[in-house]
Write an enzyme that holds these catalytic residues in place. Structure first.
Site, PDB file in Angstrom:
ATOM      1  N   ARG A  37       0.680  -1.023  -0.235  1.00 50.17           N
ATOM      2  CA  ARG A  37       0.076  -0.381  -0.120  1.00 50.17           C
ATOM      3  C   ARG A  37       0.440   0.905  -0.064  1.00 50.17           C
ATOM      4  O   ARG A  37       0.482   1.910   0.316  1.00 50.17           O
ATOM      5  CB  ARG A  37      -1.386  -0.093   0.859  1.00 50.17           C
ATOM      6  CG  ARG A  37      -2.281  -1.128   1.581  1.00 50.17           C
ATOM      7  CD  ARG A  37      -2.430  -1.037  -0.096  1.00 50.17           C
ATOM      8  NE  ARG A  37      -3.532  -2.092   0.205  1.00 50.17           N
ATOM      9  CZ  ARG A  37      -4.255  -2.580  -1.280  1.00 50.17           C
ATOM     10  NH1 ARG A  37      -4.617  -1.835  -2.441  1.00 50.17           N
ATOM     11  NH2 ARG A  37      -4.737  -3.805  -1.069  1.00 50.17           N
ATOM     12  N   HIS A  67       7.802  -7.299  -7.151  1.00 51.04           N
ATOM     13  CA  HIS A  67       6.478  -6.335  -7.380  1.00 51.04           C
ATOM     14  C   HIS A  67       6.302  -5.287  -6.512  1.00 51.04           C
ATOM     15  O   HIS A  67       6.517  -4.575  -5.557  1.00 51.04           O
ATOM     16  CB  HIS A  67       5.630  -7.337  -7.164  1.00 51.04           C
ATOM     17  CG  HIS A  67       3.891  -7.170  -7.794  1.00 51.04           C
ATOM     18  ND1 HIS A  67       3.353  -5.663  -7.729  1.00 51.04           N
ATOM     19  CD2 HIS A  67       2.921  -7.817  -8.190  1.00 51.04           C
ATOM     20  CE1 HIS A  67       2.771  -5.329  -7.934  1.00 51.04           C
ATOM     21  NE2 HIS A  67       2.544  -7.473  -8.730  1.00 51.04           N
ATOM     22  N   TYR A  70       0.740  -1.817  -4.911  1.00 53.02           N
ATOM     23  CA  TYR A  70      -0.057  -1.456  -5.505  1.00 53.02           C
ATOM     24  C   TYR A  70      -0.230  -0.032  -5.733  1.00 53.02           C
ATOM     25  O   TYR A  70      -1.035   0.787  -6.718  1.00 53.02           O
ATOM     26  CB  TYR A  70      -1.709  -2.466  -5.206  1.00 53.02           C
ATOM     27  CG  TYR A  70      -1.741  -3.985  -5.221  1.00 53.02           C
ATOM     28  CD1 TYR A  70      -1.073  -4.642  -6.385  1.00 53.02           C
ATOM     29  CD2 TYR A  70      -2.060  -4.443  -3.748  1.00 53.02           C
ATOM     30  CE1 TYR A  70      -0.957  -5.836  -6.175  1.00 53.02           C
ATOM     31  CE2 TYR A  70      -1.797  -5.701  -4.198  1.00 53.02           C
ATOM     32  CZ  TYR A  70      -0.747  -6.777  -5.014  1.00 53.02           C
ATOM     33  OH  TYR A  70      -1.347  -8.482  -5.232  1.00 53.02           O
ATOM     34  N   HIS A 107       1.887  -2.702 -12.255  1.00 56.04           N
ATOM     35  CA  HIS A 107       0.768  -2.365 -12.348  1.00 56.04           C
ATOM     36  C   HIS A 107       0.923  -1.155 -13.339  1.00 56.04           C
ATOM     37  O   HIS A 107       1.353  -0.435 -12.659  1.00 56.04           O
ATOM     38  CB  HIS A 107      -0.570  -2.401 -11.290  1.00 56.04           C
ATOM     39  CG  HIS A 107      -0.851  -3.754 -11.728  1.00 56.04           C
ATOM     40  ND1 HIS A 107      -1.718  -3.834 -10.435  1.00 56.04           N
ATOM     41  CD2 HIS A 107      -0.337  -4.902 -11.065  1.00 56.04           C
ATOM     42  CE1 HIS A 107      -1.580  -5.248  -9.849  1.00 56.04           C
ATOM     43  NE2 HIS A 107      -0.667  -5.662 -10.554  1.00 56.04           N
ATOM     44  N   GLU A 142       2.240  -5.520 -16.437  1.00 57.50           N
ATOM     45  CA  GLU A 142       1.929  -6.174 -16.405  1.00 57.50           C
ATOM     46  C   GLU A 142       0.855  -6.086 -17.210  1.00 57.50           C
ATOM     47  O   GLU A 142      -0.266  -4.459 -17.247  1.00 57.50           O
ATOM     48  CB  GLU A 142       1.293  -6.332 -14.545  1.00 57.50           C
ATOM     49  CG  GLU A 142       0.453  -7.541 -14.400  1.00 57.50           C
ATOM     50  CD  GLU A 142      -0.050  -7.776 -13.006  1.00 57.50           C
ATOM     51  OE1 GLU A 142      -0.617  -8.728 -12.592  1.00 57.50           O
ATOM     52  OE2 GLU A 142       1.128  -7.225 -12.371  1.00 57.50           O
ATOM     53  N   ASP A 176      -0.228 -11.950 -16.438  1.00 52.94           N
ATOM     54  CA  ASP A 176      -1.373 -12.275 -15.570  1.00 52.94           C
ATOM     55  C   ASP A 176      -2.550 -13.117 -16.443  1.00 52.94           C
ATOM     56  O   ASP A 176      -3.298 -12.317 -16.952  1.00 52.94           O
ATOM     57  CB  ASP A 176      -2.327 -11.271 -14.673  1.00 52.94           C
ATOM     58  CG  ASP A 176      -2.364 -12.155 -12.897  1.00 52.94           C
ATOM     59  OD1 ASP A 176      -3.161 -12.559 -13.242  1.00 52.94           O
ATOM     60  OD2 ASP A 176      -2.351 -11.369 -12.226  1.00 52.94           O
ATOM     61  N   HIS A 179      -5.711 -11.666 -14.693  1.00 53.43           N
ATOM     62  CA  HIS A 179      -6.403 -10.149 -15.361  1.00 53.43           C
ATOM     63  C   HIS A 179      -6.643 -10.572 -17.283  1.00 53.43           C
ATOM     64  O   HIS A 179      -7.496 -10.004 -17.976  1.00 53.43           O
ATOM     65  CB  HIS A 179      -4.767  -9.011 -15.933  1.00 53.43           C
ATOM     66  CG  HIS A 179      -5.093  -9.171 -14.039  1.00 53.43           C
ATOM     67  ND1 HIS A 179      -3.430  -8.908 -13.676  1.00 53.43           N
ATOM     68  CD2 HIS A 179      -5.477  -9.578 -13.331  1.00 53.43           C
ATOM     69  CE1 HIS A 179      -3.456  -8.828 -12.438  1.00 53.43           C
ATOM     70  NE2 HIS A 179      -4.471  -8.580 -11.892  1.00 53.43           N
ATOM     71  N   HIS A 211       1.768 -15.062 -14.110  1.00 50.11           N
ATOM     72  CA  HIS A 211       1.223 -14.492 -13.019  1.00 50.11           C
ATOM     73  C   HIS A 211      -0.182 -15.525 -13.140  1.00 50.11           C
ATOM     74  O   HIS A 211      -0.644 -15.417 -13.462  1.00 50.11           O
ATOM     75  CB  HIS A 211       0.463 -13.412 -12.840  1.00 50.11           C
ATOM     76  CG  HIS A 211       1.253 -12.378 -12.199  1.00 50.11           C
ATOM     77  ND1 HIS A 211       1.498 -11.422 -12.193  1.00 50.11           N
ATOM     78  CD2 HIS A 211       3.100 -12.611 -11.574  1.00 50.11           C
ATOM     79  CE1 HIS A 211       2.005 -11.114 -11.227  1.00 50.11           C
ATOM     80  NE2 HIS A 211       3.009 -11.019 -10.633  1.00 50.11           N
ATOM     81  N   ASP A 224     -11.552  -8.275 -11.655  1.00 50.20           N
ATOM     82  CA  ASP A 224     -10.293  -9.199 -11.527  1.00 50.20           C
ATOM     83  C   ASP A 224      -9.841  -9.304 -10.001  1.00 50.20           C
ATOM     84  O   ASP A 224      -9.096  -8.865  -9.267  1.00 50.20           O
ATOM     85  CB  ASP A 224      -8.791  -7.169 -11.346  1.00 50.20           C
ATOM     86  CG  ASP A 224      -7.443  -7.497 -10.878  1.00 50.20           C
ATOM     87  OD1 ASP A 224      -7.081  -8.936 -10.002  1.00 50.20           O
ATOM     88  OD2 ASP A 224      -6.963  -6.692 -10.321  1.00 50.20           O
ATOM     89  N   HIS A 226      -9.357 -12.703  -7.836  1.00 53.91           N
ATOM     90  CA  HIS A 226      -8.136 -14.200  -8.568  1.00 53.91           C
ATOM     91  C   HIS A 226      -9.008 -15.905  -7.641  1.00 53.91           C
ATOM     92  O   HIS A 226      -9.899 -14.767  -6.067  1.00 53.91           O
ATOM     93  CB  HIS A 226      -7.284 -13.920  -7.688  1.00 53.91           C
ATOM     94  CG  HIS A 226      -5.648 -13.128  -8.608  1.00 53.91           C
ATOM     95  ND1 HIS A 226      -4.487 -13.144  -8.080  1.00 53.91           N
ATOM     96  CD2 HIS A 226      -6.506 -12.171  -9.708  1.00 53.91           C
ATOM     97  CE1 HIS A 226      -3.652 -11.591  -9.073  1.00 53.91           C
ATOM     98  NE2 HIS A 226      -4.952 -11.612  -9.786  1.00 53.91           N
ATOM     99  N   GLU A 256      -0.880 -16.200  -7.085  1.00 56.03           N
ATOM    100  CA  GLU A 256      -0.784 -14.868  -6.508  1.00 56.03           C
ATOM    101  C   GLU A 256      -1.622 -15.627  -6.184  1.00 56.03           C
ATOM    102  O   GLU A 256      -3.391 -14.770  -6.026  1.00 56.03           O
ATOM    103  CB  GLU A 256      -0.998 -13.752  -7.445  1.00 56.03           C
ATOM    104  CG  GLU A 256       0.457 -12.450  -7.362  1.00 56.03           C
ATOM    105  CD  GLU A 256       0.555 -12.010  -9.018  1.00 56.03           C
ATOM    106  OE1 GLU A 256       0.863 -10.976  -8.508  1.00 56.03           O
ATOM    107  OE2 GLU A 256      -0.873 -12.183  -9.616  1.00 56.03           O
TER     108      GLU A 256
END
Length: 276
Positions: A37, A67, A70, A107, A142, A176, A179, A211, A224, A226, A256
């Protein structure tokens, strides 16, 4: 050999991640460069990184994937948010030089009403500021599901970003499965066709990582969410084809899925059995 791993917590350090990966049968892993975050990154101890790299040799682990958080949005409407992305990526890429062979996934971002063309321009501008000729790390864009104003909802948008980046040889793609499925690509009934389209638009040489995620949603939902492998709308047989596809099987796969370590261990074992 199927090179597969999952997302691991970096809170206990790099050597701990490598040991955990080996314990659950993984041969690679993904980690956040900092709190997902956002916020200040935890200091990386050189001796811890060195110990991890040495452990890789005995455990057969390779191709770790870092990664970005986000909250990173390189094409935000708010200049302060864009500056956070620029500063974060600059700092992350500097620290990642400690880990030879690492890749850095992010992203692309959301244009927040500015339009995809402006979003693409801003993302490319950020990449032109952070990429350096002497860096070892490969930066991965991604593929996104296309929810809201996400950029990267199709292969053409990713190609447009790449085409605007001066040091584009430093860029690759992380595909992904959730995605692209949620984004409308039929990897269940037409995996070969999707791969051909990717090759035609972006080029398979750009595809560096997968991913591996099932999806809670039907194709083209742009949501989106998962799901565990084989428990969603993509389904187990599609993943069997994905991990065995000649264009994909030599790539590293990163889970993920909504799991704890025990669940990841089970999925890793399942996918290894499925690999021919």
């Amino acid at each position: 050999m199927l090179r597969i791993g999952c997302h691991l917590s970096s809170s206990k350090g790099f050597l701990a991640m490598a040991r955990t990966a080996e314990e659950i049968g993984a041969t690679t892993f993904q980690f956040f460069t900092r709190n997902p975050r956002g916020g200040t990154a935890k200091t990386w101890e050189p001796e811890d990184v060195k110990a991890m790299l040495e452990y890789f040799q005995q455990a057969g682990i390779a191709k770790p994937l870092a990664h970005a958080p986000y909250t990173l949005n390189a094409c935000a409407k708010d200049e302060n948010v864009r500056n956070f992305a620029l500063e974060t990526m600059t700092d992350d890429l500097k620290r990642l030089e400690m880990i030879p062979g690492v890749m850095y996934n992010f992203h692309p971002g959301s244009h927040v009403g500015q339009g995809s063309e402006e979003g693409i321009r801003l993302i490319a501008d950020t990449l032109n500021h952070v990429l350096r000729e002497d860096m070892q790390t490969t930066v991965l864009l991604e593929t996104m599901a296309g929810k809201g104003s996400e950029v990267g909802r199709d292969f053409e948008e990713l190609r447009s970003i790449i085409d605007r980046v001066e040091l584009s040889h430093k860029l690759g793609i992380c595909l992904d499965t959730c995605h692209v499925w949620d984004g409308g690509y039929d990897i269940v009934e037409n995996l070969d066709g999707v791969i051909r389209e990717f090759d035609s638009v972006v080029g398979l040489a750009r595809l560096k990582a997968i991913h591996l995620n099932d999806s809670m949603n039907p194709r083209n939902s742009h949501k989106d969410r998962h799901e565990k492998i084989g428990k969603g709308n993509i389904g187990l047989e599609a993943f069997r084809r994905i991990v065995n596809h000649p264009a994909l099987r030599e790539l590293p796969f990163y889970l993920e899925t909504p799991n704890e370590l025990e669940g990841y261990q089970e999925e890793i074992a399942l996918l290894k059995r499925m690999a021919e």
